[in-house]
Design a protein around this motif. Structure first.
Motif, PDB file in Angstrom:
ATOM      1  N   ARG A   1       0.815  -1.222   0.000  1.00 33.91           N
ATOM      2  CA  ARG A   1       0.000   0.000   0.000  1.00 33.91           C
ATOM      3  C   ARG A   1       0.845   1.268   0.000  1.00 33.91           C
ATOM      4  O   ARG A   1       0.315   2.366  -0.116  1.00 33.91           O
ATOM      5  CB  ARG A   1      -0.912   0.006   1.232  1.00 33.91           C
ATOM      6  CG  ARG A   1      -1.755  -1.244   1.403  1.00 33.91           C
ATOM      7  CD  ARG A   1      -2.961  -1.249   0.515  1.00 33.91           C
ATOM      8  NE  ARG A   1      -3.927  -0.250   0.913  1.00 33.91           N
ATOM      9  CZ  ARG A   1      -5.059   0.009   0.247  1.00 33.91           C
ATOM     10  NH1 ARG A   1      -5.323  -0.679  -0.857  1.00 33.91           N
ATOM     11  NH2 ARG A   1      -5.898   0.937   0.669  1.00 33.91           N
ATOM     12  N   GLY A   2       2.173   1.128   0.165  1.00 30.55           N
ATOM     13  CA  GLY A   2       3.041   2.298   0.134  1.00 30.55           C
ATOM     14  C   GLY A   2       4.030   2.305   1.274  1.00 30.55           C
ATOM     15  O   GLY A   2       3.821   1.660   2.306  1.00 30.55           O
ATOM     16  N   ILE A   3       5.117   3.046   1.095  1.00 29.02           N
ATOM     17  CA  ILE A   3       6.198   3.083   2.083  1.00 29.02           C
ATOM     18  C   ILE A   3       5.764   3.787   3.363  1.00 29.02           C
ATOM     19  O   ILE A   3       6.242   3.461   4.455  1.00 29.02           O
ATOM     20  CB  ILE A   3       7.457   3.781   1.498  1.00 29.02           C
ATOM     21  CG1 ILE A   3       8.660   3.617   2.442  1.00 29.02           C
ATOM     22  CG2 ILE A   3       7.193   5.256   1.229  1.00 29.02           C
ATOM     23  CD1 ILE A   3       9.128   2.207   2.582  1.00 29.02           C
ATOM     24  N   GLU A   4       4.832   4.727   3.279  1.00 30.59           N
ATOM     25  CA  GLU A   4       4.427   5.475   4.470  1.00 30.59           C
ATOM     26  C   GLU A   4       3.826   4.560   5.530  1.00 30.59           C
ATOM     27  O   GLU A   4       4.144   4.654   6.708  1.00 30.59           O
ATOM     28  CB  GLU A   4       3.422   6.575   4.083  1.00 30.59           C
ATOM     29  CG  GLU A   4       4.036   7.779   3.392  1.00 30.59           C
ATOM     30  CD  GLU A   4       5.009   8.538   4.276  1.00 30.59           C
ATOM     31  OE1 GLU A   4       4.816   8.548   5.513  1.00 30.59           O
ATOM     32  OE2 GLU A   4       5.967   9.109   3.734  1.00 30.59           O
TER      33      GLU A   4
ATOM     34  N   GLU B   1      14.717   5.332  -0.949  1.00 29.04           N
ATOM     35  CA  GLU B   1      13.599   5.981  -0.274  1.00 29.04           C
ATOM     36  C   GLU B   1      14.019   6.704   1.004  1.00 29.04           C
ATOM     37  O   GLU B   1      13.180   7.134   1.788  1.00 29.04           O
ATOM     38  CB  GLU B   1      12.520   4.935   0.042  1.00 29.04           C
ATOM     39  CG  GLU B   1      11.896   4.342  -1.216  1.00 29.04           C
ATOM     40  CD  GLU B   1      11.486   2.891  -1.053  1.00 29.04           C
ATOM     41  OE1 GLU B   1      10.273   2.636  -0.903  1.00 29.04           O
ATOM     42  OE2 GLU B   1      12.378   2.011  -1.092  1.00 29.04           O
ATOM     43  N   ILE B   2      15.349   6.843   1.205  1.00 33.83           N
ATOM     44  CA  ILE B   2      15.878   7.498   2.398  1.00 33.83           C
ATOM     45  C   ILE B   2      16.325   8.915   2.054  1.00 33.83           C
ATOM     46  O   ILE B   2      16.996   9.139   1.039  1.00 33.83           O
ATOM     47  CB  ILE B   2      17.065   6.697   2.975  1.00 33.83           C
ATOM     48  CG1 ILE B   2      16.573   5.342   3.499  1.00 33.83           C
ATOM     49  CG2 ILE B   2      17.759   7.461   4.096  1.00 33.83           C
ATOM     50  CD1 ILE B   2      17.664   4.453   4.042  1.00 33.83           C
ATOM     51  N   LYS B   3      15.945   9.852   2.900  1.00 33.46           N
ATOM     52  CA  LYS B   3      16.403  11.225   2.725  1.00 33.46           C
ATOM     53  C   LYS B   3      17.889  11.326   3.067  1.00 33.46           C
ATOM     54  O   LYS B   3      18.340  10.765   4.061  1.00 33.46           O
ATOM     55  CB  LYS B   3      15.602  12.165   3.624  1.00 33.46           C
ATOM     56  CG  LYS B   3      14.124  12.284   3.229  1.00 33.46           C
ATOM     57  CD  LYS B   3      13.401  13.278   4.120  1.00 33.46           C
ATOM     58  CE  LYS B   3      11.949  13.450   3.657  1.00 33.46           C
ATOM     59  NZ  LYS B   3      11.223  14.428   4.501  1.00 33.46           N
TER      60      LYS B   3
ATOM     61  N   ALA C   1       1.572   3.044  -5.721  1.00 35.89           N
ATOM     62  CA  ALA C   1       2.048   3.532  -4.419  1.00 35.89           C
ATOM     63  C   ALA C   1       3.567   3.637  -4.369  1.00 35.89           C
ATOM     64  O   ALA C   1       4.147   3.885  -3.311  1.00 35.89           O
ATOM     65  CB  ALA C   1       1.554   2.618  -3.304  1.00 35.89           C
ATOM     66  N   SER C   2       4.227   3.416  -5.530  1.00 43.24           N
ATOM     67  CA  SER C   2       5.685   3.535  -5.662  1.00 43.24           C
ATOM     68  C   SER C   2       6.445   2.498  -4.845  1.00 43.24           C
ATOM     69  O   SER C   2       7.511   2.784  -4.290  1.00 43.24           O
ATOM     70  CB  SER C   2       6.157   4.956  -5.284  1.00 43.24           C
ATOM     71  OG  SER C   2       5.587   5.911  -6.139  1.00 43.24           O
ATOM     72  N   VAL C   3       5.897   1.290  -4.755  1.00 43.09           N
ATOM     73  CA  VAL C   3       6.594   0.177  -4.107  1.00 43.09           C
ATOM     74  C   VAL C   3       6.564  -1.039  -5.048  1.00 43.09           C
ATOM     75  O   VAL C   3       5.643  -1.179  -5.860  1.00 43.09           O
ATOM     76  CB  VAL C   3       5.954  -0.200  -2.750  1.00 43.09           C
ATOM     77  CG1 VAL C   3       6.099   0.934  -1.748  1.00 43.09           C
ATOM     78  CG2 VAL C   3       4.499  -0.571  -2.912  1.00 43.09           C
ATOM     79  N   PRO C   4       7.565  -1.920  -4.951  1.00 37.58           N
ATOM     80  CA  PRO C   4       7.614  -3.108  -5.825  1.00 37.58           C
ATOM     81  C   PRO C   4       6.664  -4.201  -5.338  1.00 37.58           C
ATOM     82  O   PRO C   4       7.078  -5.191  -4.719  1.00 37.58           O
ATOM     83  CB  PRO C   4       9.079  -3.537  -5.733  1.00 37.58           C
ATOM     84  CG  PRO C   4       9.534  -3.082  -4.389  1.00 37.58           C
ATOM     85  CD  PRO C   4       8.771  -1.805  -4.110  1.00 37.58           C
ATOM     86  N   ALA C   5       5.381  -4.039  -5.619  1.00 35.87           N
ATOM     87  CA  ALA C   5       4.352  -4.922  -5.068  1.00 35.87           C
ATOM     88  C   ALA C   5       4.513  -6.359  -5.535  1.00 35.87           C
ATOM     89  O   ALA C   5       4.376  -7.303  -4.737  1.00 35.87           O
ATOM     90  CB  ALA C   5       2.967  -4.392  -5.437  1.00 35.87           C
TER      91      ALA C   5
END
Length: 493
Positions: free
Chosen positions: A158-161, A248-250, A354-358
């Motif tokens: 569903r997403g990294i968040e 995905e890390i700042k 959701a920008s994740v490798p589902a």
């Protein structure tokens, strides 16, 4: 192309540190001290095994800091091995990661979640067989572990968040809870027990159920130490998962290395203090022969009475749930990168809305669920620990190779204690793996066989890629600049 999903750098330093710590703290610290004590038979060696493992983990994490700063891209260890050695070495890691390392770890932690759920709800016991299929029996515990893995996989698609929030919340909860167990345990210290545990503190011997203390020969003593370290190595593993989500890390060049150090240091200290608490409350034989190895439950019973085991079982359920979330979240990024190199299923190299490798997450889920059906907790530990340490050694030796091959490359962070500490880790790892080969061959050999079975798979994937005229999936746009400048990333490397 600009509308295609891409990784979103939303993970801050605290989140990254919680991925490190949360992926490390699962079920091991609550269980494996029993096996360590059975193998070593003394308080001094119990703590020394954890101290040696902690030293190795910190050394490896500090060494990985250099690599993560050089290559801050999704894929972590897979990328480091490709850059230091060649694509085949990286593929063998990725193959082992998919078939054994990550998926069997997910299964082991899932089984541990079910084991402690069964403490509160006996219907989920391993003894409660739901299906008899002739060649295999499926218990309620196995089914529960599979359901938890499927649930966490779905949540991470569903997403990294969402995955990040679960990880940070659950990790902070279990760190606070472990700190509470340590504080209450040390307040309730039993001076007579503590004093008795430190009599002959360095007498290395097996602790048997009949109370006898046979001595080890010198070689057998080394084997016992290696066997004892299987549990502590597993309990301290998965710290490097944060490198897999580098995209995905700042500020990854700073925050990956820093989170590796902070996370591993926090967990190492927590582990040592927890074992000191065990020694302060329980006699050595009670640690060694705790019911179903649930040492933490026995300590909680002694410290908090009848409410203690319930509290600790809930803590372990939180711990293993959060641990598996971190491992599941991070692992799929490796398969994503492999797919973009044309060495994994094409669909795994795609990101969802959701920008994740589902798709990669679901591939990982399927194999992890199969592992839940195949082996017991201890069997999975033996296989994982050997393969994991072997690839850690290869990766850390890669620092020496890259220092020679690319002396002028940008290194925002350099490995602490180079070359002494990385070399010391390699020597300790060689001793550990060699002794496991001799004294625990039943699962170390299969682990090696699974790794080497990736060689023909690599060449089959390579031949398929040539027929297709290149990579089977699009490359990661985030690494375009690196591919233009790195000879190891060219098609003929």
């Amino acid at each position: 192309m600009s509308d295609a999903p891409s990784f979103k750098p939303s993970i801050k330093l605290l989140d990254a540190t919680m991925i490190v710590a949360g992926s490390m703290i699962g079920s091991g610290i609550f269980i494996v001290s029993a096996d360590i004590t059975r193998n070593t038979g003394s308080a001094g060696w119990l703590l020394l095994v954890w101290l040696i493992t902690g030293f190795m983990t910190l050394t490896a994490a500090l060494s990985y800091g250099e690599l993560s700063a050089m290559f801050p891209r999704a894929g972590g260890q897979y990328i480091y091995l490709k850059e230091a050695y060649n694509p085949m070495t990286a593929f063998l890691y990725g193959w082992s990661f998919f078939t054994v390392i990550q998926t069997a770890t997910i299964a082991a932690v899932g089984v541990a979640f079910a084991k402690f759920t069964a403490y509160l709800i006996p219907a989920f016991s391993e003894e409660n067989i739901l299906l008899h299929l002739g060649f295999i029996d499926i218990s309620a515990a196995q089914l529960l572990s599979i359901l938890v893995i499927v649930l966490l996989t779905y949540m991470n698609t569903r997403g990294i968040e969402g995955g990040k929030t679960i990880q940070t919340t659950f990790t902070l909860t279990k760190l606070i809870s472990l700190a509470g167990l340590i504080i209450f345990g040390l307040i309730a210290i039993k001076p007579g027990v503590w004093h008795a545990n430190w009599q002959n503190a360095w007498h290395l011997h097996p602790l048997t159920t009949d109370g006898s203390s046979p001595s080890y020969t010198t070689i057998a003593a080394l084997g016992a130490i290696a066997a004892a370290m299987v549990g502590s190595v597993f309990s301290s593993d998965s710290w490097h998962n944060v490198a897999f989500v580098a995209g995905e890390i700042k500020n990854p060049k700073r925050n990956i290395g820093l989170s590796l150090f902070l996370g591993t240091a926090i967990v190492t200290i927590i582990y040592l203090l927890t074992n000191i608490t065990y020694l302060a409350v329980l006699p050595l034989p009670d640690i060694a022969h705790a019911a179903k190895d649930r040492v933490a439950v026995s300590v909680a019973q002694a410290v908090m009475g009848n409410a203690g085991p319930i509290i600790i079982a809930l803590l372990i359920m939180v711990s293993t749930f959060g641990c598996n979330n971190g491992i599941i979240l991070a692992g799929a990024r490796v398969y994503y990168t492999m797919a973009n190199d044309g060495l994994f299923f094409k669909k795994a190299g795609q990101l969802n809305k959701a920008s994740v490798p589902a798709i990669a997450l679901w591939f990982q889920c399927i194999v992890a669920c199969l592992w839940c059906l195949s082996g017991r907790y201890g069997d999975l530990l033996d296989m994982i620990s050997f393969v994991v340490v072997a690839f850690y050694m290869l990766t850390i030796f890669g620092i020496f190779i890259l220092r020679r091959k690319r002396p002028d490359a940008e290194r925002p962070y350099k490995a602490f204690g180079y070359p002494v500490l990385p070399l010391l880790y390699i020597l300790m790892g060689l001793a550990f793996c060699g002794l496991l080969f001799v004294y625990k061959p039943r699962f170390t050999w299969p682990g090696l066989f699974i790794t080497l079975s990736g060689i023909p798979v690599y060449y089959l994937a390579g031949s398929h890629k040539k027929k297709k005229g290149g990579n089977m999936a699009a490359e990661d746009p985030a690494s375009d600049h690196h591919r233009k400048t790195s000879p190891l990333s060219q098609p003929n490397s």
